[in-house]
Structures are given as C-alpha cells and as structure tokens.
Design a protein around this motif. Sequence first.
Motif, PDB file in Angstrom:
ATOM      1  N   LEU A  44      65.322  21.589  17.363  1.00 47.03           N
ATOM      2  CA  LEU A  44      64.466  20.642  16.856  1.00 47.03           C
ATOM      3  C   LEU A  44      62.761  21.243  17.133  1.00 47.03           C
ATOM      4  CD1 LEU A  44      65.784  17.107  17.509  1.00 47.03           C
ATOM      5  CD2 LEU A  44      66.369  18.650  15.668  1.00 47.03           C
ATOM      6  N   ALA A  45      62.619  22.527  17.018  1.00 45.68           N
ATOM      7  CA  ALA A  45      61.403  22.981  17.281  1.00 45.68           C
ATOM      8  C   ALA A  45      60.464  22.779  16.099  1.00 45.68           C
ATOM      9  CB  ALA A  45      61.529  24.560  17.604  1.00 45.68           C
ATOM     10  N   ASP A  46      61.048  22.582  14.921  1.00 50.28           N
ATOM     11  CA  ASP A  46      60.416  22.394  13.676  1.00 50.28           C
ATOM     12  C   ASP A  46      59.465  21.119  13.652  1.00 50.28           C
ATOM     13  OD1 ASP A  46      62.961  21.620  13.528  1.00 50.28           O
ATOM     14  OD2 ASP A  46      62.651  21.182  11.624  1.00 50.28           O
ATOM     15  N   LEU A  47      59.767  20.091  14.548  1.00 54.62           N
ATOM     16  CA  LEU A  47      59.190  18.802  14.848  1.00 54.62           C
ATOM     17  C   LEU A  47      58.013  19.122  15.455  1.00 54.62           C
ATOM     18  CD1 LEU A  47      62.183  16.390  15.486  1.00 54.62           C
ATOM     19  CD2 LEU A  47      61.219  16.569  13.196  1.00 54.62           C
ATOM     20  N   HIS A  48      57.723  19.944  16.149  1.00 52.10           N
ATOM     21  CA  HIS A  48      56.543  20.273  16.828  1.00 52.10           C
ATOM     22  C   HIS A  48      56.270  19.020  17.838  1.00 52.10           C
ATOM     23  CE1 HIS A  48      55.844  23.858  14.757  1.00 52.10           C
ATOM     24  NE2 HIS A  48      56.010  23.431  13.637  1.00 52.10           N
ATOM     25  N   ALA A  49      57.235  18.398  18.529  1.00 46.71           N
ATOM     26  CA  ALA A  49      57.203  17.542  19.587  1.00 46.71           C
ATOM     27  C   ALA A  49      55.976  17.650  20.461  1.00 46.71           C
ATOM     28  CB  ALA A  49      58.425  17.311  20.412  1.00 46.71           C
ATOM     29  N   ALA A  50      55.658  18.661  20.868  1.00 42.75           N
ATOM     30  CA  ALA A  50      54.605  18.708  21.942  1.00 42.75           C
ATOM     31  C   ALA A  50      53.193  18.447  21.157  1.00 42.75           C
ATOM     32  CB  ALA A  50      54.448  20.237  22.354  1.00 42.75           C
ATOM     33  N   ILE A  51      53.053  18.748  20.029  1.00 40.35           N
ATOM     34  CA  ILE A  51      51.774  18.160  19.291  1.00 40.35           C
ATOM     35  C   ILE A  51      51.633  16.715  19.128  1.00 40.35           C
ATOM     36  CG2 ILE A  51      50.404  18.302  16.965  1.00 40.35           C
ATOM     37  CD1 ILE A  51      51.674  21.053  16.571  1.00 40.35           C
ATOM     38  N   TRP A  52      52.714  16.125  18.638  1.00 42.29           N
ATOM     39  CA  TRP A  52      52.397  14.576  18.601  1.00 42.29           C
ATOM     40  C   TRP A  52      52.671  13.872  20.105  1.00 42.29           C
ATOM     41  CZ3 TRP A  52      57.266  12.251  19.310  1.00 42.29           C
ATOM     42  CH2 TRP A  52      58.397  12.937  19.238  1.00 42.29           C
ATOM     43  N   TRP A  53      53.353  14.364  20.670  1.00 41.15           N
ATOM     44  CA  TRP A  53      53.601  13.836  22.025  1.00 41.15           C
ATOM     45  C   TRP A  53      52.241  13.872  22.961  1.00 41.15           C
ATOM     46  CZ3 TRP A  53      57.005  10.379  23.071  1.00 41.15           C
ATOM     47  CH2 TRP A  53      57.334   9.833  24.226  1.00 41.15           C
ATOM     48  N   GLY A  54      51.586  15.178  22.798  1.00 40.90           N
ATOM     49  CA  GLY A  54      50.368  15.433  23.526  1.00 40.90           C
ATOM     50  C   GLY A  54      49.253  14.443  22.930  1.00 40.90           C
ATOM     51  N   ALA A  55      49.369  14.268  21.631  1.00 44.17           N
ATOM     52  CA  ALA A  55      48.303  13.474  20.949  1.00 44.17           C
ATOM     53  C   ALA A  55      48.545  12.049  21.321  1.00 44.17           C
ATOM     54  CB  ALA A  55      48.277  13.659  19.306  1.00 44.17           C
ATOM     55  N   ILE A  56      49.572  11.518  21.330  1.00 41.72           N
ATOM     56  CA  ILE A  56      50.103  10.220  21.980  1.00 41.72           C
ATOM     57  C   ILE A  56      49.541  10.106  23.237  1.00 41.72           C
ATOM     58  CG2 ILE A  56      51.854   8.612  22.463  1.00 41.72           C
ATOM     59  CD1 ILE A  56      53.632   9.686  20.234  1.00 41.72           C
ATOM     60  N   MET A  57      49.773  11.013  24.203  1.00 39.89           N
ATOM     61  CA  MET A  57      49.244  10.832  25.727  1.00 39.89           C
ATOM     62  C   MET A  57      47.683  10.777  25.493  1.00 39.89           C
ATOM     63  SD  MET A  57      51.844  13.030  27.783  1.00 39.89           S
ATOM     64  CE  MET A  57      51.563  12.739  29.382  1.00 39.89           C
ATOM     65  N   PHE A  58      47.316  11.533  24.666  1.00 38.59           N
ATOM     66  CA  PHE A  58      45.575  11.646  24.687  1.00 38.59           C
ATOM     67  C   PHE A  58      45.074  10.336  24.427  1.00 38.59           C
ATOM     68  CE2 PHE A  58      41.748  12.359  22.581  1.00 38.59           C
ATOM     69  CZ  PHE A  58      40.868  12.942  23.569  1.00 38.59           C
ATOM     70  N   ALA A  59      45.671   9.719  23.327  1.00 39.43           N
ATOM     71  CA  ALA A  59      45.222   8.599  22.851  1.00 39.43           C
ATOM     72  C   ALA A  59      45.281   7.452  23.931  1.00 39.43           C
ATOM     73  CB  ALA A  59      45.756   8.156  21.577  1.00 39.43           C
ATOM     74  N   LEU A  60      46.371   7.408  24.487  1.00 37.85           N
ATOM     75  CA  LEU A  60      46.583   6.410  25.560  1.00 37.85           C
ATOM     76  C   LEU A  60      45.847   6.747  26.578  1.00 37.85           C
ATOM     77  CD1 LEU A  60      48.952   4.325  25.384  1.00 37.85           C
ATOM     78  CD2 LEU A  60      50.151   5.722  27.155  1.00 37.85           C
ATOM     79  N   GLY A  61      45.630   8.001  27.201  1.00 35.62           N
ATOM     80  CA  GLY A  61      44.774   8.455  28.337  1.00 35.62           C
ATOM     81  C   GLY A  61      43.383   7.945  28.031  1.00 35.62           C
ATOM     82  N   LEU A  62      43.079   8.103  26.767  1.00 33.71           N
ATOM     83  CA  LEU A  62      41.517   7.790  26.418  1.00 33.71           C
ATOM     84  C   LEU A  62      41.390   6.408  26.496  1.00 33.71           C
ATOM     85  CD1 LEU A  62      38.858   9.214  25.244  1.00 33.71           C
ATOM     86  CD2 LEU A  62      39.760   8.594  22.914  1.00 33.71           C
ATOM     87  N   PHE A  63      42.129   5.518  25.878  1.00 35.48           N
ATOM     88  CA  PHE A  63      42.169   3.786  26.121  1.00 35.48           C
ATOM     89  C   PHE A  63      42.122   3.380  27.314  1.00 35.48           C
ATOM     90  CE2 PHE A  63      44.325  -0.092  26.514  1.00 35.48           C
ATOM     91  CZ  PHE A  63      43.475  -0.953  25.737  1.00 35.48           C
ATOM     92  N   TYR A  64      42.744   4.000  28.363  1.00 34.83           N
ATOM     93  CA  TYR A  64      42.720   3.722  29.436  1.00 34.83           C
ATOM     94  C   TYR A  64      41.539   3.998  30.495  1.00 34.83           C
ATOM     95  CZ  TYR A  64      47.219   0.958  29.918  1.00 34.83           C
ATOM     96  OH  TYR A  64      48.219  -0.066  29.802  1.00 34.83           O
ATOM     97  N   THR A  65      41.092   5.191  30.247  1.00 32.65           N
ATOM     98  CA  THR A  65      40.000   5.785  30.712  1.00 32.65           C
ATOM     99  C   THR A  65      38.991   5.148  30.409  1.00 32.65           C
ATOM    100  OG1 THR A  65      41.183   8.051  30.645  1.00 32.65           O
ATOM    101  CG2 THR A  65      38.926   7.837  31.448  1.00 32.65           C
ATOM    102  N   VAL A  66      38.711   4.743  29.292  1.00 33.96           N
ATOM    103  CA  VAL A  66      37.499   3.987  28.623  1.00 33.96           C
ATOM    104  C   VAL A  66      37.541   2.514  29.358  1.00 33.96           C
ATOM    105  CG1 VAL A  66      36.281   3.203  26.707  1.00 33.96           C
ATOM    106  CG2 VAL A  66      37.285   5.568  26.670  1.00 33.96           C
ATOM    107  N   ARG A  67      38.705   1.937  29.159  1.00 37.04           N
ATOM    108  CA  ARG A  67      38.996   0.519  29.372  1.00 37.04           C
ATOM    109  C   ARG A  67      38.662   0.222  30.684  1.00 37.04           C
ATOM    110  NH1 ARG A  67      39.377  -3.890  30.657  1.00 37.04           N
ATOM    111  NH2 ARG A  67      40.782  -5.433  30.075  1.00 37.04           N
TER     112      ARG A  67
END
Lengths: 74, 573
Positions: A44-67
């Motif tokens: 399933l390499a064509d799903l590029h899991a690292a890109i969207w998984w990394g984006a989810i982690m970044f968004a979550l991390g950003l929320f918690y870091t700011v909050r």
Amino acid sequence: MISNHPHAISIWFLIGLQFLIYGVLVFGAGIYDAYVPSGRDIQLADLHAAIWWGAIMFALGLFYTVRFRPRRES
Amino acid sequence: MSTLLFPLFAQEVAPAKPLLPLSAVDIIIIIIYFGFVIGIGFYLKKFTKTGEEFFMAGRDMTAWVAGLAFLSANLGALELLGWAGASYQYGILAVHWYWIGAVPAMLFLGLVMMPFYYICKTHSVPGYLALRYGQAASMLSAFSFAGMTVLMSGVNMFAMAKVMETVLGWDLNFSILVSSLTVAVYVALGGLLSAIFNEVLQFFLIWFGALLIPILGLIETGGWQGMVDRIHKNFPGGDYTHAWRTLGSFDDNPMGINWCGIVFGLGAILAMGYWTTDFLVVQRVLTAKDLRAAKMAPILGAAFKMFVPIIVILPGLLGLAVLPEKLVGENVAVAGQHTYNDVLPLMLARYCGPGLLGLGITALIAGFMSGMAGNVSAFTTVWTYDLYKPLFNPKGADSDFVTMGRWTTVLGVLISIGTAYLVMHAASIMDYVQALFSFFISPLFGTVLLGMLWKRGTPAGGFWGLLAGTIASIGMWAAVKYDHNNLQYIALSPHAKDMAENMFRSIWCFLATVIITVVVSLLTTPKKDAELHGLVMGLTPQPEEGSYPLIHRPIFWAGIIFAVFLLLNFIFW
C-alpha cells in the motif's frame, strides 16, 4: 509538587512537542520517499501513509504544544 | 501481564538478516526519543527533593496522568510483541487478557480497593500489609516483590536486547548498555515522577507507532469480513475470530483451556491479583492527587485497556490473513524462520517505510524502557520504605530516604544488568524468573482482599495464609515441572494445556490462602477496631460523592465501561 509549581512544564506540552517534531520528520520522510522511493517492498505504498500520518501527528502536536505551553505567572 | 504467561524470546532463533532496515530518519527519531527521556529526568530532578515527591510523585497526579501511567506500566513492548504473537497462534482468544482479564479487575480496584489504599496513605502494597497485618506479612511480601521485580527488570532488559538483535541486528551489549544507562539516569534523577512522565509519553508513542498497522491491514484485506475470509482460506478448519464459542471444553481450542479457567482463573483471580496487588501498577494510582482521582485513574485505564487489542490482537489476526509465510513456535523454529513473536515487526516492515518504521521501533524501545523503569522505581520504593526503613533506619530523616532511593535505583539497574547477562548465558533462567513472579500474585490478592473486607483477619492469619498460598503455588508448579501429566489433576482435565495450568493454579492457591487465613485468624487474637481504622471495610469512613454531578462520579463511568465491555464480548462471542 509539579502541577502546582508556577514554572512547571505540563506533561501534555512535552507530549505535544515530541509529536510536533516527529510529525515534521515523518511527514518529511514521506514526501522524500514519494519522490525518491526507498526500494523496499512496502504494501500500500501508493497510499503514502507517512505523509498523512505525519501531518496528523504534526497537527495534534501543534494543538497540544500551544494549548499547554508554559506561561509565566504574574 | 505477558511476563506471567509467556516465555518470550529466550530461545528465539535469530534470522539470517535483520527484519527491519532502518534509514537515517528512523535513527534520528530514535535518538530524539533518548534525548527526550534523559532531558525529562534532568528537568524533573528539581521537583523531586522530598520522599513524597521522589517515591510517590508528590501524590499530585490527575486521574488522567495516573490512569495512563497505570495502564502504560503494563503496556510494555513484551506485552505488544507477545500478545500479537499469541493472537497469531491462538486467534482472538488472546483478547481475554485485555477484556475479562483486565477490565473487571481494574474497575474493582477503582471502586472497592482504592479507597483503602488511598485513605491509609501507604507508600506501597507491602506497606498496606504492614499496617493491616504487621511486619511479618509485609516483609514476606516486600522481599518477594523486591527480588522478583529487579529480576524482571533484567529479563526485560535482556528481552529488549534480544528483540533489537533479531529485528534490527543491534549488538546485545550495546542495547543493554544504552537502555540501562538511560533508565538509571532518568529514574535516579526524577524518581517515580520521571517514570510516570515517560510512561504517559510512551502510551501515546505506542498508539501512534502501532495504529497504522491495523488501519492499513484492514484496507488491504477489505475490512473485518475480508480479513476473516482470508484467514479461513489460509487456515481452513480453524476458528480464530470467536472469543467464547470455542471455550466449551479444553480440546475445542488451541489454548487447551475452557471457559471456567478463563472466567474464574484469569478473570476472578489472576487478573484481580495482578491489577489490584502488583505494586508495579498500583503505585501509579497511589500518586493521584485526591481520592476521586485515585478511583477514576484505574477506571480510565480500563477504558483504554479495552481498546488496546486494536494495536495488539488485530495485527496478529491480520498477520494470519496477509503474511505469505506461516510463522512457527519458538521451540521449533530453525535459523532464518520467523516465529509467532515476530508477527508485529513483520507487519511493521510490511506497511511502514522510512519515518514510520522509526516511529514503530521507537514505540517498542519506549515500551521496553518504561517497563524497566517501572520495575526499578517500584523496587526502589519497596526496598527503601518496606525493607531499609523498618530493618536498618527506622528513625531516618526524609532526606536519607531520598538519597537511599537514588542510590537504590542505580543498584537496581546494576542487578538488572547482572540478571540480563545471567539470562543470556542460561536462557532457562528466564522461564524460572517469570514463573517465580507468578507465584506471589494470587496469594497476595487473597491476603489483601481479606484484609480489606474482613476485620476479623489477624496478623498471624495474614502471614500464614500468604505463606501457605505461595507454597501451594510453588508446589503445583514444581509438580507439573516434575511430571507434565500432573497438569490434568490441577486443571481437572486430561486435555488441558500449559495455559490452563496458570489459570487453575491461581484458583487453588488463592483458595489455599483464603482458607488458611480464615482458619488461623479464627484461632488467634484479632487486632482492636481502633488499630484498623482506615484499613478495613466497616471501619473506614468513605468520603461522600454526593457533591459531584453524576457525570463526574467514578461509579457512573465504571458502569458505562462495564456495559461496553459486555457489549464487546457479545459482538465477538
């Protein structure tokens, strides 16, 4: 007692910071791998899991870091 | 709880080449993790100056932090790898160790037992026994717990090094040195506070490092039904996806156990013993900031525990569906062949490219490290408060105990390293250490439960009951070791397999503990009621919860979680 300490860093901030850093790294690795494939046989390499998984982690991390960022008590 | 049941990795055969090739970004992710945990240790040192802060994290944790640490202390890498392998081997039967083997016990701890632990302000489970039964029962429990805990830490260390060798090709000595030094630094500096911070961090790392496997696996198989169809095609005749249907008798399922062993042995005794009296996990809840947080912490832990099978059991089942090769047991694997315990790394390698692989490996390393840190911090507390203080320094100052705690942490790590190398040279020791640990769980549960619920229990009854239960457990284990045919008498069936022994042994040794405690107590003089205030039901005033709205009451959330637990069992019946 750390949670009552005026200058204590919240545990949630530390978790957010780590997720923020890991999000950037995983997202970046996903982008790089999309253009320069590692050559390993990944299902399933064509799903590029690292890109969207990394984006989810970044968004979550950003929320918690700011909050939960450390604030100076007046 | 995997360590009580599975001899993991001791005899693992290393494949010809590492399972997972790491890229530069994966290495960076791992290095950042090590930097983080050591940094947290240095940062938290300034908050751990008193005994309460170093050993009990200031008793200041919210229900969320205490609850996640309570769960994380058990959610180690051995747990992940072992139970993923077990679900490949036994199918969804392995889920019982997460549902009936955890949820009722955690709710029982929160609702029934926590008030006694919390109100008496004990530092540890042996500490509670000292208050309730006196020093004899406490010393027996403290010596056995301290010894076994530090040995388990060494077993963890060796298992981690072995996994890293198998999965990544890392040198055993390198893994042992780096992990032990890191744990020694961050626990010696920040004590339990540091261990708890890292456990909560590890909880999220494990979820984000492992959750992609079931997501991508279900996409590949076309959902749950697609996965079940593929399993039936790959393993015709086997029932891998029903949790209860095959438990009618011992020979209907690959575990060789029946519903009676699962419900009474696992659910009612072994799980109750582990989740309510193993100080390694109970210590986390004792750090809660108030009684309501202490009651809510295990209840929150139960809520998350119910869904851990998504990242542990489901990958094992998906392995049955999608892996092209058939995995085998540790004892029959030949060089180059993958074993059940490799299923999680194999699934990681199947779906995860650079970056994600580093995240998954970091999650495993975090699991191992927090497992070691949990053992070492619990050992430090029991040694300092339950052995060193009463035996050698009863009038010591608080600062003496903190200093002792920091040095004991270093000593505990050194003993763990010694154990790791001992196991490396004699793999069978690992089996014995794991078995030794299981001897004390069920008898201790009987002793603590009677102590909390029955005020007539006497110091002599507590001590002799605990000793008798432990000896009964060792005796049954030795009998099966001596002649495997004896298993049929313990599990009451000639079709019973090894897994059933643990369950039925726990039932019998619990009963032995209870019977001896009751008989001896009735023959000896009880303590006065005034000495039992805050320790026993009926003599411990429970703070009212009436001032909180229903939605903030522990009993409300326990009810919701128990209903979901029943529903899940019904769905996967």
